[in-house]
Design a protein around this motif. Structure first.
Motif, short mmCIF file in Angstrom:
data_model
loop_
_atom_site.label_atom_id
_atom_site.label_comp_id
_atom_site.label_asym_id
_atom_site.label_seq_id
_atom_site.Cartn_x
_atom_site.Cartn_y
_atom_site.Cartn_z
N ASN A 141 2.66 -3.55 9.81
CA ASN A 141 3.68 -3.54 8.75
C ASN A 141 3.25 -4.36 7.53
N LEU A 142 2.11 -3.99 6.99
CA LEU A 142 1.55 -4.75 5.88
C LEU A 142 2.25 -4.43 4.55
N ALA A 172 -10.60 6.71 9.49
CA ALA A 172 -9.87 7.05 8.26
C ALA A 172 -10.65 8.07 7.44
N ASP A 173 -11.97 7.89 7.33
CA ASP A 173 -12.79 8.82 6.55
C ASP A 173 -12.82 10.21 7.16
N GLY A 174 -12.61 10.30 8.47
CA GLY A 174 -12.59 11.59 9.15
C GLY A 174 -11.23 12.25 9.16
N SER A 179 -2.66 10.32 5.40
CA SER A 179 -2.68 9.04 6.10
C SER A 179 -3.07 7.91 5.16
N ASP A 180 -2.44 6.76 5.36
CA ASP A 180 -2.80 5.58 4.57
C ASP A 180 -3.60 4.59 5.39
N GLU A 186 -8.57 -1.52 4.56
CA GLU A 186 -9.12 -2.31 3.45
C GLU A 186 -8.29 -3.56 3.21
N GLN A 187 -6.97 -3.43 3.34
CA GLN A 187 -6.12 -4.61 3.17
C GLN A 187 -6.40 -5.64 4.26
N ILE A 188 -6.57 -5.18 5.49
CA ILE A 188 -6.88 -6.10 6.59
C ILE A 188 -8.25 -6.74 6.39
#
Length: 198
Positions: A141-142, A172-174, A179-180, A186-188
């Motif tokens: 829950n960022l 994510a790239d696949g 999708s976020d 990247e935020q993590i």
């Protein structure tokens, strides 16, 4: 970590590039499905199109695998290749959408047998952890001004976290859809870097 020996006596070097060459050879010679039936079973496993416009779980896995940097640790390669194997057993059509609840845990339980078959049992525990936690970011829950909880900070200290972030980035790239998860990763990563500087 030492180089392992794959099924059939083939040496598997430590980098993802050489692992990819090995898997490409298995695909070319027709032995992939026999060596990795858990991955082969992902063919035809549907995914929610809004998040996975690329196609079934096998197509997604191969796209994610192609996103792994050639110089990456071999555990990242195997983590990405096996990250969704639990979807073959957990995918159901629920409330108007394909869902695979619990696929990370189910897949993680399957990893030791796969790594043993490939002749890489020494990598199993790390790959299990990577597969089990590849969806961790969905529960965080960022928000832009997030403050990490004590448990989140402790998780960031895990020695395999940098490898997990690489697995999640490739996942994510696949994923070709809405999708976020790439943004969350990247935020993590930024939070991890901030924690290390503090």
């Amino acid at each position: 970590m030492s180089n392992g020996t794959a099924q059939g006596g083939e040496t598997v070097p430590e980098t993802a590039r050489h692992c990819r060459e090995l898997v490409d050879r298995w695909l070319a010679d027709g032995s992939f499905d026999r060596r990795l039936p858990e991955v082969a079973r992902l063919r035809g496993v549907p995914q929610p199109e809004v998040y996975h416009a690329e196609g079934d779980a096998f197509v997604h896995t191969m796209l994610a695998l192609s996103a792994v940097d050639g110089g990456a640790d071999s555990r990242v390669f195997w983590g990405v290749l096996l990250h969704d194997i639990g979807k073959a057993e957990t995918t159901e059509f629920i409330s108007g959408r394909w869902r695979a609840w619990g696929h990370a845990e189910r897949g993680a339980a399957m990893v030791p047998a796969v790594m043993e078959r490939l002749g890489l049992p020494e990598l199993a525990a790390d790959v299990v952890w990577l597969v089990r936690h590849h969806t961790f970011h969905f529960s965080w829950n960022l928000t832009p001004d997030v403050r990490l909880t004590r448990n989140q900070r402790r998780f960031l200290e895990h020695p395999l976290l940098p490898l997990l972030l690489e697995v999640c980035r490739a996942d994510a790239d696949g994923s070709h859809g809405g999708s976020d998860k790439g943004d969350k990763i990247e935020q993590i990563t930024d939070l991890l870097n901030d924690e290390r500087r503090a």
